[in-house]
Design a protein around this motif. Structure first.
Motif, PDB file in Angstrom:
ATOM      1  N   SER B  12       4.280   5.911   6.067  1.00 44.01           N
ATOM      2  CA  SER B  12       2.889   5.937   5.633  1.00 44.01           C
ATOM      3  C   SER B  12       2.510   7.318   5.085  1.00 44.01           C
ATOM      4  CB  SER B  12       1.975   5.551   6.783  1.00 44.01           C
ATOM      5  OG  SER B  12       1.932   6.598   7.718  1.00 44.01           O
ATOM      6  N   ILE B  13       3.187   8.385   5.556  1.00 44.14           N
ATOM      7  CA  ILE B  13       2.771   9.700   5.065  1.00 44.14           C
ATOM      8  C   ILE B  13       3.314   9.995   3.676  1.00 44.14           C
ATOM      9  CG2 ILE B  13       2.395  10.751   7.314  1.00 44.14           C
ATOM     10  CD1 ILE B  13       5.056  12.111   7.028  1.00 44.14           C
ATOM     11  N   ILE B  14       4.339   9.271   3.232  1.00 47.00           N
ATOM     12  CA  ILE B  14       4.799   9.490   1.854  1.00 47.00           C
ATOM     13  C   ILE B  14       4.465   8.285   0.981  1.00 47.00           C
ATOM     14  CG2 ILE B  14       6.594  11.181   2.356  1.00 47.00           C
ATOM     15  CD1 ILE B  14       8.597   8.830   2.081  1.00 47.00           C
ATOM     16  N   ALA B  15       3.487   7.487   1.419  1.00 48.16           N
ATOM     17  CA  ALA B  15       3.148   6.286   0.649  1.00 48.16           C
ATOM     18  C   ALA B  15       2.695   6.594  -0.784  1.00 48.16           C
ATOM     19  CB  ALA B  15       2.095   5.475   1.392  1.00 48.16           C
ATOM     20  N   PRO B  16       1.893   7.645  -1.030  1.00 49.19           N
ATOM     21  CA  PRO B  16       1.516   7.914  -2.432  1.00 49.19           C
ATOM     22  C   PRO B  16       2.733   8.178  -3.310  1.00 49.19           C
ATOM     23  CG  PRO B  16       0.150   9.182  -0.938  1.00 49.19           C
ATOM     24  CD  PRO B  16       1.223   8.573  -0.109  1.00 49.19           C
ATOM     25  N   GLU B  17       3.710   8.914  -2.765  1.00 51.02           N
ATOM     26  CA  GLU B  17       4.932   9.179  -3.522  1.00 51.02           C
ATOM     27  C   GLU B  17       5.672   7.879  -3.805  1.00 51.02           C
ATOM     28  OE1 GLU B  17       3.888  11.068  -1.018  1.00 51.02           O
ATOM     29  OE2 GLU B  17       4.692  13.103  -1.098  1.00 51.02           O
ATOM     30  N   ILE B  18       5.744   7.025  -2.778  1.00 50.61           N
ATOM     31  CA  ILE B  18       6.480   5.766  -2.945  1.00 50.61           C
ATOM     32  C   ILE B  18       5.816   4.905  -4.013  1.00 50.61           C
ATOM     33  CG2 ILE B  18       7.154   3.630  -1.787  1.00 50.61           C
ATOM     34  CD1 ILE B  18       7.509   5.255   0.757  1.00 50.61           C
ATOM     35  N   ALA B  19       4.476   4.881  -4.021  1.00 48.21           N
ATOM     36  CA  ALA B  19       3.775   4.076  -5.028  1.00 48.21           C
ATOM     37  C   ALA B  19       4.144   4.538  -6.436  1.00 48.21           C
ATOM     38  CB  ALA B  19       2.265   4.169  -4.809  1.00 48.21           C
ATOM     39  N   LEU B  20       4.173   5.858  -6.637  1.00 45.63           N
ATOM     40  CA  LEU B  20       4.507   6.381  -7.966  1.00 45.63           C
ATOM     41  C   LEU B  20       5.933   6.046  -8.342  1.00 45.63           C
ATOM     42  CD1 LEU B  20       2.832   9.867  -8.066  1.00 45.63           C
ATOM     43  CD2 LEU B  20       2.236   7.813  -9.294  1.00 45.63           C
ATOM     44  N   LEU B  21       6.825   6.187  -7.359  1.00 42.21           N
ATOM     45  CA  LEU B  21       8.230   5.916  -7.621  1.00 42.21           C
ATOM     46  C   LEU B  21       8.427   4.442  -7.969  1.00 42.21           C
ATOM     47  CD1 LEU B  21      10.616   7.730  -7.613  1.00 42.21           C
ATOM     48  CD2 LEU B  21      11.147   6.984  -5.305  1.00 42.21           C
TER      49      LEU B  21
END
Lengths: 192, 482
Positions: B12-21
């Motif tokens: 959940s803490i790297i969710a913004p990164e995952i969305a972009l990826l």
């Protein structure tokens, strides 16, 4: 003289031989082959120090992948080693060449001496390190545990680089640089 | 206080990164389908929006994870929001430009997402290794984006120049990190901060060398003098929306990393403030003086971005939470009015043959009255006039500097602002007073371009009059780790 010392002396000698021969060749293909020889012998040295993983990576990645890539490039460019390398360089650069190499040798000698160089042949595992220090298991535990996040980031970095390289290198219709006239004026600007 | 022992793998803490990826992956896969190709900007926009929403959700809920490699505090979140907003605005006004120059490739949008993700990685960690990886993930797509216009010699030049200078900077940075690791035994800034006394007593020389090399690496990235030589050519040569992207996101990411390293990790370092004020004075002065003589607007804005980096470096020299929150505020403000000015230049460049020379603006007020009015507002904001947010940003920065006892530095900063008024107002003068030559081909505004101009205008003026909310956010960001 035990077996360890014999192996060390042989592989050290092969490492140096390969390195020297590599820079003595005029034919780049032979150069790369000697470099691979040197790396394989270096891998033996790493294994002797207990760094099994580093030894394996040196063979698999460096000599296995990178240098084979070098070979491909050289063969594709069709370099045969009989090309004219141009006029001999100026005396200043000749002198610089010797000054720099002697300087580097002196620096290495100083570093080795000042860190308590001993004449005994290094064998076995580094003093103070744990039994399986540098083993594949240990490296894997770190890579997929503590360093999982950076490890995965590396793959994204490689992806970005590959996509970028394809985007830049791919030829599409009408991708010639502006026009010949524009290219010519730019060339004139550079030369004069 | 953040729990630093957290070893959890918490996605959940790297969710913004995952969305972009995820957006980048979908675009890359869909490149092979003719219909899907045209959807690339839509997918990228969706990815950025999802990422923005998740990032806002993360606000006020500090967490660490991945064995301490990821830190997601308010500081991180504020920067994530800044990166995503700037990328979104560029997506909105960039498409039309790329289509008109026939360089609209779906891969560009994937690279934009990956680059934005790299910035997020840079801002959301206290580990030097991860900062470096984030920097590279951010930079590699930038090199490609700068050279996107393969038919233009300038764009090719920009790509190559940026690549070579970027590689140099990475080399310095890696060397610095190696020295820091060698002297402290760790790359984690939290542990370096905790052991600072010990490291300073035992390995002072190596540690200082590492810190200075790291600083040089980042100085390249944020375009501080004397490491700025790549900026004008790259800014001028790259496609204009890409230049806009360079001037906001990567710069803010560089400053975010600098903030983490030098105001959190090496907080107790003594001489670093001296280095920062020297950098600040050089960067402000050289940037502003060289901008005076530029006849090309993109080149002028390149020097102006150098000068603005100088103002922000003043905050680093002063140190402390007031100065740092002023720096965060300024990064936001600069992003707004700088993107606004680049959007206008993009709109003008869609006319064929326009090279964004200053003289091409003559008579703009007759042909495009609203556009030239907006340009005037952005130029006033860049120069730091009230009631724009540019004034408020400079006001906070210089107030913090005076409170920190750096009065002479403030004087140099204010003098520099006066110099900058000349070249910013020259743009206004040309567009209003000079005679209209040739024929203006009327260019229709796309709704997206309209929206970008309205958002940046509203931000520039609105935040200039009601800056409290943004100031509160930037304070929260800094107090998250100070």
């Amino acid at each position: 003289m035990n077996l360890d010392s014999v192996i060390f002396i042989i592989s050290a000698a092969v490492t140096l031989f390969g390195a020297v021969m590599m820079i003595m060749q005029r034919n780049p293909v032979a150069s790369v082959l000697y470099f691979i020889l040197s790396l394989v012998a270096q891998a033996v040295l790493y294994v002797q120090l207990g760094a099994l993983f580093v030894g394996a990576v040196l063979i698999i990645v460096y000599s296995g992948a990178i240098l084979v890539l070098f070979l491909f490039v050289i063969m594709l460019l069709n370099l045969r080693g009989d090309e004219d390398l141009g006029a001999p360089s100026s005396p200043v650069s000749q002198l610089t060449k010797y000054v720099v190499s002697i300087g580097i040798i002196a620096e290495f000698a100083f570093v080795i001496w000042s860190t308590g160089f001993s004449s005994s042949i290094p064998t076995g595992i580094i003093a103070g390190a744990s039994e399986n220090f540098g083993s594949t298991e240990q490296v894997a535990r770190l890579l997929f545990g503590r360093y999982l996040y950076p490890f995965e980031l590396t793959s994204i970095l490689l992806l970005a680089a590959i996509v970028g390289a394809v985007v830049i290198a791919r030829k599409e219709n009408g991708d010639e640089i502006e026009s010949k006239a524009a290219a010519k004026t730019a060339a004139d600007e550079v030369t004069g | 206080m953040i729990d630093t022992t957290a070893a959890s793998i918490d996605f959940s803490i790297i969710a913004p990164e995952i969305a972009l990826l995820a957006a980048a992956f979908i675009i890359l896969v869909s490149v092979y389908n003719k219909k899907m190709r045209n959807l690339a900007p839509v997918i990228a926009t969706a990815g950025l929006l999802v990422s923005l929403l998740i990032a806002i959700e993360q606000m006020g809920n500090p967490k660490t994870g991945f064995f301490g490699m990821v830190t997601c505090d308010d500081f991180t979140v504020v920067f994530k929001i800044l990166f995503v907003i700037s990328s979104l605005l560029i997506l909105m006004f960039g498409r039309r430009y790329f289509v008109s120059k026939n360089i609209d490739r779906p891969e560009f949008y994937a690279l934009l997402c990956i680059s934005t993700m790299g910035m997020m990685v840079m801002a959301s960690t206290t580990d030097l290794v991860v900062i470096f990886l984030g920097l590279e993930i951010m930079s590699v797509p930038l090199y490609v984006m700068a050279g996107m216009d393969k038919r233009s010699l300038e764009s090719n030049e920009a790509g190559i120049k940026y690549l070579i200078m970027g590689a140099f900077a990475s080399g310095f940075l890696l060397m610095g990190i190696a020295f820091i690791f060698g002297s402290s035994g760790t790359t984690d800034l939290r542990r370096i901060a905790a052991d600072f006394q010990f490291i300073g007593e035992n390995y002072q020389l190596y540690f200082n060398a590492g810190a200075v090399l790291t600083l040089v690496g980042f100085a390249f990235k944020v375009a501080a003098v004397p490491f700025h030589s790549w900026v004008p050519d790259v800014y001028q040569g790259a496609p204009t929306p890409v230049t806009a992207f360079f001037s906001v996101g990567p710069k803010a990411a560089g400053f975010a990393a600098l903030l983490r390293i030098f105001n959190f990790g090496f907080e107790d370092m003594e001489f670093i403030s001296d280095i920062f004020w020297m950098l600040a004075v050089l960067t402000m002065t050289v940037g502003n003086i060289l901008a005076l003589r530029q006849g090309n607007i993109k080149r002028m804005l390149a020097y102006s971005s150098i000068a603005h980096a100088g103002y922000i470096l003043v905050a680093f020299a002063v140190g402390g939470s007031a100065a740092m929150s002023a720096a965060v505020f300024y990064l936001f403000a600069y992003g707004l009015f700088n993107l606004g000015s680049f959007a206008i230049i993009t709109q003008l460049e869609i006319r064929s043959g326009c090279k964004s020379e200053l003289s091409e603006l003559s008579g703009l007020s007759k042909a495009h009255p609203y556009l030239s009015a907006a340009l005037t507002v952005f130029m006033l904001a860049l120069a730091g006039f009230p009631p724009t947010v540019g004034f408020i940003g400079k006001f906070y920065l210089f107030t913090a500097a005076i409170d920190g006892g750096f009065i002479w530095l403030t004087i140099i900063g204010v003098l520099n602002s006066f110099i900058s008024v000349y070249y910013y107002l020259r743009v206004v003068k040309v567009s209003f007073l000079e005679k209209f030559e040739g024929t203006f081909v009327p260019v229709k505004y796309t709704p997206a371009m309209m929206a970008v101009l309205l958002i940046t205008l509203a931000g520039t003026l609105g935040l200039g009059i009601f800056p409290e909310k943004l100031l509160e956010i930037s304070r929260a960001a800094i107090f998250a780790f100070l």
